[in-house]
Write an enzyme that holds these catalytic residues in place. Structure first.
Site, PDB file in Angstrom:
ATOM      1  N   ASP A 126       6.081   9.454  -3.841  1.00 53.66           N
ATOM      2  CA  ASP A 126       5.252   9.931  -4.951  1.00 53.66           C
ATOM      3  C   ASP A 126       4.944  11.424  -4.812  1.00 53.66           C
ATOM      4  O   ASP A 126       5.414  12.088  -3.877  1.00 53.66           O
ATOM      5  CB  ASP A 126       3.967   9.069  -5.002  1.00 53.66           C
ATOM      6  CG  ASP A 126       3.550   8.743  -6.415  1.00 53.66           C
ATOM      7  OD1 ASP A 126       3.711   9.610  -7.290  1.00 53.66           O
ATOM      8  OD2 ASP A 126       3.038   7.631  -6.646  1.00 53.66           O
ATOM      9  N   TRP A 161       7.290  12.233 -11.623  1.00 51.58           N
ATOM     10  CA  TRP A 161       6.896  12.037 -13.035  1.00 51.58           C
ATOM     11  C   TRP A 161       7.523  13.067 -13.984  1.00 51.58           C
ATOM     12  O   TRP A 161       6.998  13.338 -15.069  1.00 51.58           O
ATOM     13  CB  TRP A 161       5.366  12.105 -13.196  1.00 51.58           C
ATOM     14  CG  TRP A 161       4.574  11.556 -12.066  1.00 51.58           C
ATOM     15  CD1 TRP A 161       4.590  10.273 -11.611  1.00 51.58           C
ATOM     16  CD2 TRP A 161       3.652  12.258 -11.222  1.00 51.58           C
ATOM     17  NE1 TRP A 161       3.732  10.136 -10.549  1.00 51.58           N
ATOM     18  CE2 TRP A 161       3.142  11.337 -10.295  1.00 51.58           C
ATOM     19  CE3 TRP A 161       3.200  13.581 -11.179  1.00 51.58           C
ATOM     20  CZ2 TRP A 161       2.215  11.688  -9.317  1.00 51.58           C
ATOM     21  CZ3 TRP A 161       2.264  13.937 -10.204  1.00 51.58           C
ATOM     22  CH2 TRP A 161       1.787  13.000  -9.290  1.00 51.58           C
ATOM     23  N   GLY A 162       8.624  13.691 -13.583  1.00 49.44           N
ATOM     24  CA  GLY A 162       9.226  14.742 -14.425  1.00 49.44           C
ATOM     25  C   GLY A 162       8.510  16.083 -14.316  1.00 49.44           C
ATOM     26  O   GLY A 162       8.861  17.035 -15.009  1.00 49.44           O
ATOM     27  N   ASP A 183       3.413   7.581 -15.936  1.00 48.76           N
ATOM     28  CA  ASP A 183       3.337   6.130 -15.719  1.00 48.76           C
ATOM     29  C   ASP A 183       3.468   5.326 -17.014  1.00 48.76           C
ATOM     30  O   ASP A 183       2.890   5.674 -18.038  1.00 48.76           O
ATOM     31  CB  ASP A 183       2.001   5.760 -15.067  1.00 48.76           C
ATOM     32  CG  ASP A 183       1.982   6.142 -13.600  1.00 48.76           C
ATOM     33  OD1 ASP A 183       2.850   6.927 -13.174  1.00 48.76           O
ATOM     34  OD2 ASP A 183       1.091   5.651 -12.885  1.00 48.76           O
TER      35      ASP A 183
HETATM   36  C1  GAL Z   1       1.668   6.878  -9.409  1.00 53.04           C
HETATM   37  C2  GAL Z   1       3.065   6.346  -9.676  1.00 53.04           C
HETATM   38  C3  GAL Z   1       2.970   4.868  -9.910  1.00 53.04           C
HETATM   39  C4  GAL Z   1       2.369   4.201  -8.686  1.00 53.04           C
HETATM   40  C5  GAL Z   1       1.025   4.844  -8.333  1.00 53.04           C
HETATM   41  C6  GAL Z   1       0.476   4.348  -7.003  1.00 53.04           C
HETATM   42  O1  GAL Z   1       1.720   8.249  -9.172  1.00 53.04           O
HETATM   43  O2  GAL Z   1       3.599   7.013 -10.792  1.00 53.04           O
HETATM   44  O3  GAL Z   1       4.245   4.338 -10.193  1.00 53.04           O
HETATM   45  O4  GAL Z   1       3.274   4.321  -7.618  1.00 53.04           O
HETATM   46  O5  GAL Z   1       1.135   6.249  -8.255  1.00 53.04           O
HETATM   47  O6  GAL Z   1      -0.731   4.945  -6.669  1.00 53.04           O
END
Ligand code: GAL
Length: 373
Positions: A126, A161-162, A183
């Site tokens: 992430d 996230w792009g 998301d």
């Molecule tokens: C976001 C991610 C999600 C999930 C989440 C967990 O940044 O886009 O898919 O992994 O974190 O905290």
């Protein structure tokens, strides 16, 4: 490692978020095999955020939360492997994960080593708590380098996230897939927004590094962590699955497949639609007649797939002359057409096809080139 087809599997986040534990993983592994998901191609079982303790141990190693994973992570990986599945886990390029657990920043090599020892096959990485002075590209490259040198094949799934124009640098990093949007949520506007973003970046998709449109919400019906209100209708889930498959996104299920009914299974396990996603040629889709929601994609075996996505709130028609697809009259060829959602055979058409699409519906047509004399 070079990944030739969009990875398929199940990820814990959409449904369970921080409520993930060993029992759930074991049950999901059983369901993936017993209910036919593995046979349909879903091979990765991925634990997302919230699996570790808040602190590393004295050696700097990340520690699974013993209340959630009392037997450690290797035991979990062993069970997942014993079912014929592959095992995935989650970390972050920053100091912390998005939920505040230890991230891999400046622990890349030690974490890669730890994951390899546990038997991890897939790492979702992430983008939260990234030090502002550090470039995302450099941090993904650093983890990829650590993974390439850890002695085990571990697929890197980038999740930025792009942001920071990810598409411009992600292929320098060694990531096999990259989150191309924010998301997903279990509501129609979320699916529509992700589709619209994809319209601007689908050219970047291709074998080796796939545009990840985020985990599927098919079958959530408003339940779980990213479920909202009633979720989508069955028709809308079909459209969602059609878009992800037509554009060749990784297919990572996110719903509680323990309770999927036959209608939802028929979507998630539709072999004909999955075959679009997994086509080995990965030719870029293109718009037909300049219509932004009518698409064609040429497949490895010579077929053409037509997709009409009706994202609007009213019914619409479509009109596709085959000359737009490379089949002029002089070719002596037409198309034998099958509707992939209804299974209906539409027979051989010589010069064009027309039809109608309901609001929020998708028509997917697989067309075989045939002689028409
Ligand atoms: C976001 C991610 C999600 C999930 C989440 C967990 O940044 O886009 O898919 O992994 O974190 O905290």
């Amino acid at each position: 490692m070079v990944v030739k087809r969009p990875p398929m599997g199940w990820n814990s986040w959409n449904t369970f978020a921080d409520k993930i534990d060993e029992n759930i993983v074991r049950t999901m592994a059983d369901v993936m095999v017993d209910e036919g998901y593995l046979a349909a191609g879903y091979e990765y079982l991925v634990i997302d955020d919230c699996w570790s303790l808040r602190e590393r141990d004295a050696q700097g190693r990340i520690v699974p939360n013993p209340e959630k994973f009392p037997n450690g992570m290797k035991a979990v990986a062993d069970y997942v492997h014993s079912k014929g599945l592959k095992f995935g886990i989650y970390s972050c390029v920053g100091n912390y994960t998005c939920a505040g657990f230890p991230g891999s920043f400046e622990y890349e090599f030690i974490d890669a080593q730890t994951f390899a020892e546990w038997g991890v096959d897939f790492l979702k990485l992430d983008y939260c708590y990234k030090p502002v002075s550090e470039q995302g590209a450099k941090l993904y490259r650093r983890m990829a380098l650590a993974l390439d040198n850890c002695g085990r094949d571990i697929l890197l799934s980038a999740c930025s996230w792009g942001a920071d124009e990810t598409h411009r640098w992600i292929k320098s990093t060694g990531s096999s897939m990259w989150r191309s949007t924010g998301d997903v949520f279990d509501k129609w506007s979320s699916i529509r927004d992700i589709y619209n973003i994809q319209k601007g970046i689908y050219e970047y998709n291709g074998a080796g590094c796939f545009n990840d449109m985020d985990m599927l919400v098919v079958g959530m019906y408003g339940k779980g962590h990213v479920g909202l209100e009633q979720g989508l209708t069955l028709e809308e889930y079909r459209t969602h699955f059609s878009i992800w498959s037509f554009f060749g996104s990784p297919l990572m299920m996110g719903s509680d497949i323990r309770s999927a009914d036959d209608d939802i299974k028929a979507i998630l396990q539709n072999r004909d639609v999955i075959a679009l996603d997994q086509d080995s040629a990965y030719r870029q889709p293109y718009n037909v007649n300049g219509d932004p929601d009518v698409w064609a994609r040429h497949m490895d075996n010579g077929d053409i797939v037509l997709a009409i996505f009706n994202m609007g709130d009213n019914g619409r028609g479509y009109f596709i002359p085959f000359s737009e697809l490379g089949l002029g009259r002089a070719s002596g060829r037409g198309l034998e057409i099958r509707n992939l959602w209804t299974g209906e055979n539409l027979g051989v058409k010589k010069e064009l096809i027309t039809g109608g699409v309901n609001a929020h519906e998708t028509v997917l047509l697989r067309c075989k080139v045939v002689e028409v004399g």
